[in-house]
Design a protein around this motif. Structure first.
Motif, short mmCIF file in Angstrom:
data_model
loop_
_atom_site.label_atom_id
_atom_site.label_comp_id
_atom_site.label_asym_id
_atom_site.label_seq_id
_atom_site.Cartn_x
_atom_site.Cartn_y
_atom_site.Cartn_z
N SER A 191 0.74 -1.05 -0.08
CA SER A 191 0.11 0.09 0.02
C SER A 191 0.85 1.29 0.01
CB SER A 191 -0.86 -0.12 1.23
OG SER A 191 -1.59 -1.37 1.06
N GLU A 192 0.67 2.20 -0.87
CA GLU A 192 1.45 3.42 -1.19
C GLU A 192 0.45 4.54 -1.51
OE1 GLU A 192 4.24 2.27 -4.20
OE2 GLU A 192 5.58 1.54 -2.81
N GLY A 193 1.13 5.88 -1.22
CA GLY A 193 0.45 7.04 -1.93
C GLY A 193 -0.53 7.58 -0.89
N ARG A 194 -0.93 8.75 -1.16
CA ARG A 194 -1.92 9.68 -0.51
C ARG A 194 -1.62 9.59 1.23
NH1 ARG A 194 -4.03 7.02 -5.12
NH2 ARG A 194 -4.25 8.36 -6.75
N VAL A 195 -2.72 8.78 1.79
CA VAL A 195 -2.74 9.04 3.23
C VAL A 195 -1.53 8.62 3.67
CG1 VAL A 195 -4.87 8.88 3.26
CG2 VAL A 195 -3.90 6.95 3.67
N LEU A 196 -0.70 7.92 3.14
CA LEU A 196 0.91 7.32 3.55
C LEU A 196 2.05 8.04 3.00
CD1 LEU A 196 -0.07 3.50 2.76
CD2 LEU A 196 -0.38 4.59 4.91
N GLU A 197 1.89 9.10 2.31
CA GLU A 197 2.98 9.88 1.78
C GLU A 197 3.77 10.52 2.84
OE1 GLU A 197 1.27 12.12 -1.51
OE2 GLU A 197 1.48 10.53 -2.77
N VAL A 207 -5.52 0.47 6.66
CA VAL A 207 -4.48 -0.01 5.48
C VAL A 207 -4.34 -1.28 5.49
CG1 VAL A 207 -2.17 0.46 4.56
CG2 VAL A 207 -3.57 2.66 5.60
N TYR A 208 -4.02 -1.99 6.57
CA TYR A 208 -3.78 -3.38 6.62
C TYR A 208 -4.85 -4.30 6.32
CZ TYR A 208 0.29 -1.48 9.05
OH TYR A 208 1.38 -0.83 9.38
N ASP A 263 6.50 -1.22 7.76
CA ASP A 263 6.25 0.22 7.52
C ASP A 263 7.74 0.87 6.88
OD1 ASP A 263 6.19 3.08 7.28
OD2 ASP A 263 4.49 2.98 8.91
N LEU A 264 7.65 0.97 5.66
CA LEU A 264 9.09 1.32 5.02
C LEU A 264 9.37 2.17 4.39
CD1 LEU A 264 12.30 -0.08 4.65
CD2 LEU A 264 11.20 -1.34 2.74
N VAL A 265 10.51 3.12 4.50
CA VAL A 265 10.92 4.21 3.68
C VAL A 265 12.10 3.48 2.89
CG1 VAL A 265 11.86 6.46 3.23
CG2 VAL A 265 9.95 6.14 5.10
N GLY A 276 6.12 2.74 2.00
CA GLY A 276 5.24 1.92 1.67
C GLY A 276 4.82 1.09 2.90
N ILE A 277 3.67 0.54 2.83
CA ILE A 277 3.06 -0.39 3.69
C ILE A 277 3.10 -1.77 3.39
CG2 ILE A 277 1.28 -0.94 5.58
CD1 ILE A 277 2.77 1.62 6.35
N TYR A 278 3.73 -2.67 3.79
CA TYR A 278 3.71 -3.98 3.30
C TYR A 278 3.25 -5.09 4.25
CZ TYR A 278 6.97 -1.75 -0.24
OH TYR A 278 7.51 -0.95 -1.02
N GLU A 279 2.55 -6.04 3.74
CA GLU A 279 2.07 -7.06 4.80
C GLU A 279 2.60 -8.40 3.90
OE1 GLU A 279 -2.17 -6.59 6.29
OE2 GLU A 279 -1.99 -5.51 4.63
#
Length: 408
Positions: A191-197, A207-208, A263-265, A276-279
């Motif tokens: 998940s990327e972009g907008r509320v996660l920027e 998001v999860y 949760d990674l930059v 990005g938020i990765y699962e």
């Protein structure tokens, strides 16, 4: 670029790729072939077929393929033999899917007599690089069309106007800005972009999608046993499973216990940083288990060399070089190291963690007779260590003597 006569489009059935489909028809007057891959993203794919038909695509030009087993067997599992992590954290869920999609795009182009392929990746991201490098490695004559780098539909408003002008259905929720963009396959959800920027803001819990909040996970731990053969997992709790079935099962187990959130930059290949938020619930368990079985079956030298090679290997995948000779060279070395990585690992799943608690193998290099604190019955002569230390300490003594002389 020569005007293409037939283009194979990587097609999801969503709004963006539907707009691309129509844009290709309008811009080039070409025939379009759609290719939709089931990589375990968890979405019904039949609507993609109906959408393509509605946009005028002939039934024989619509390809929808279940690639889950090939994806896990030929791409995910080889990558996990290397314990690959990009920048020490990211399990490369999006990166590893792109070469397979590109491979099929190129193959379908040959099958249908198409002279070009097309994708929906933007000009800011890594995926454009991955799709195109893979395609060129497989067919150096192929033409790749990247609409996001060519058209003037640079805003959501312009995209919606184009869709309405060409009678492309727009879901009501697409008329506003989606809160974030999602890419998913059997290995992970991104998940990327907008509320996660803004990396200074914690990601909202909504998001999860694949994992429960670890705080809400079961209060009792769960133990599972994963069997490996030559570096690849083959069974869970004694039940043999196909590669895709096994990974799906690990996803269910990991998601239930909140395992695999990240949760990674990261540093994109194109030069910018992104958040990005990765699962990756199943992949996180698999990495832990694979390292667990390697700990007793791999020689120290091989294990340490693998760990040195891994960052380079992971970077190659992240940057789109799956089909490069250097990745294949590294893969050959990695695969050779896995000849005796066979055995079983017991994993404890508990509130966001996956931890090895036991491991055993007929190929084990672990010798209890040598490491025991009890009487070892001559399995190890401790006096041998004195000469070992003296030889390794000789250069340090010489250095210290020299330095003391000149220091005063």
């Amino acid at each position: 670029m020569t005007q293409p006569k037939k283009v194979v489009l990587a097609y999801s059935g969503g709004l963006d790729t539907s707009i691309i489909l129509k844009w290709l028809q309008v811009e080039y007057g070409c025939e379009v072939v759609t290719f939709t891959a089931d990589l375990g993203q968890g979405e019904e794919l039949d609507p993609a077929r109906k959408k393509a038909e509605m946009l005028g695509i002939k039934p024989e030009n619509i390809f929808i393929e279940d690639l889950r087993e090939e994806f896990v067997r030929d791409f995910v599992f080889p990558m996990f033999r290397a314990n690959a992590l990009y920048e020490g954290l990211y399990l490369l869920g999006t990166s590893i899917a792109r070469p397979l999609i590109s491979k099929r795009l190129v193959e379908i182009a040959v099958e249908t007599g198409a002279d070009a392929i097309s994708h929906g990746a933007t000009g800011k991201g890594n995926d454009q690089v991955r799709f195109e490098l893979s395609a060129y490695a497989l067919n150096p004559e192929i033409t790749v069309i990247a609409p996001w780098r060519k058209w003037d539909l640079g805003s959501r408003t312009r995209l919606l106007e184009f869709a309405e002008a060409h009678q492309i259905p727009i879901a009501k929720n697409k008329r506003g800005e989606a809160p974030f963009s999602v890419d998913a396959n059997l290995l992970h959800t991104s998940s990327e972009g907008r509320v996660l920027e803004d990396p200074a803001e914690e990601a909202p819990d909504y998001v999860y999608q694949r994992t429960v909040n670890p705080e809400d996970a079961p209060d009792a731990p769960e133990f599972i046993e994963i069997a490996f053969e030559k570096g690849d997992p083959v069974a869970i709790d004694g039940e043999p499973m196909s590669p895709a079935t096994l990974l799906a099962r690990l996803n269910d187990l990991g998601g239930k216990h909140g395992v695999g959130r990240l949760d990674l930059v990261e540093n994109r290949f194109v030069g910018m940083k992104s958040r990005g938020i990765y699962e990756t619930p199943g992949g996180t368990i698999l990495l832990e288990a694979h390292r667990g079985i390697e700990s007793i079956t791999l020689d120290r030298g091989a294990m340490h060399l693998k760990d040195e090679l891994m960052p380079r290997y992971a970077e190659l995948i992240y940057n789109g070089f799956w089909f490069s000779p250097e990745r294949e060279m590294l893969q050959a070395a990695i695969d050779h190291s896995q000849q005796h990585v066979t055995g079983t690992v017991r994993i404890k799943l508990y509130k966001g963690s996956a931890r090895t608690v036991a491991r055993w193998s007929e190929h084990s290099l672990y010798s209890e007779a040598q490491v025991t604190f009890e009487e070892d019955m001559g399995a190890y002569d401790q006096s041998d260590a004195q000469g070992f230390i003296q030889l390794n300490g000789l250069r340090l003594k010489l250095l210290a003597t020299r330095n003391r002389k000149f220091e005063g």
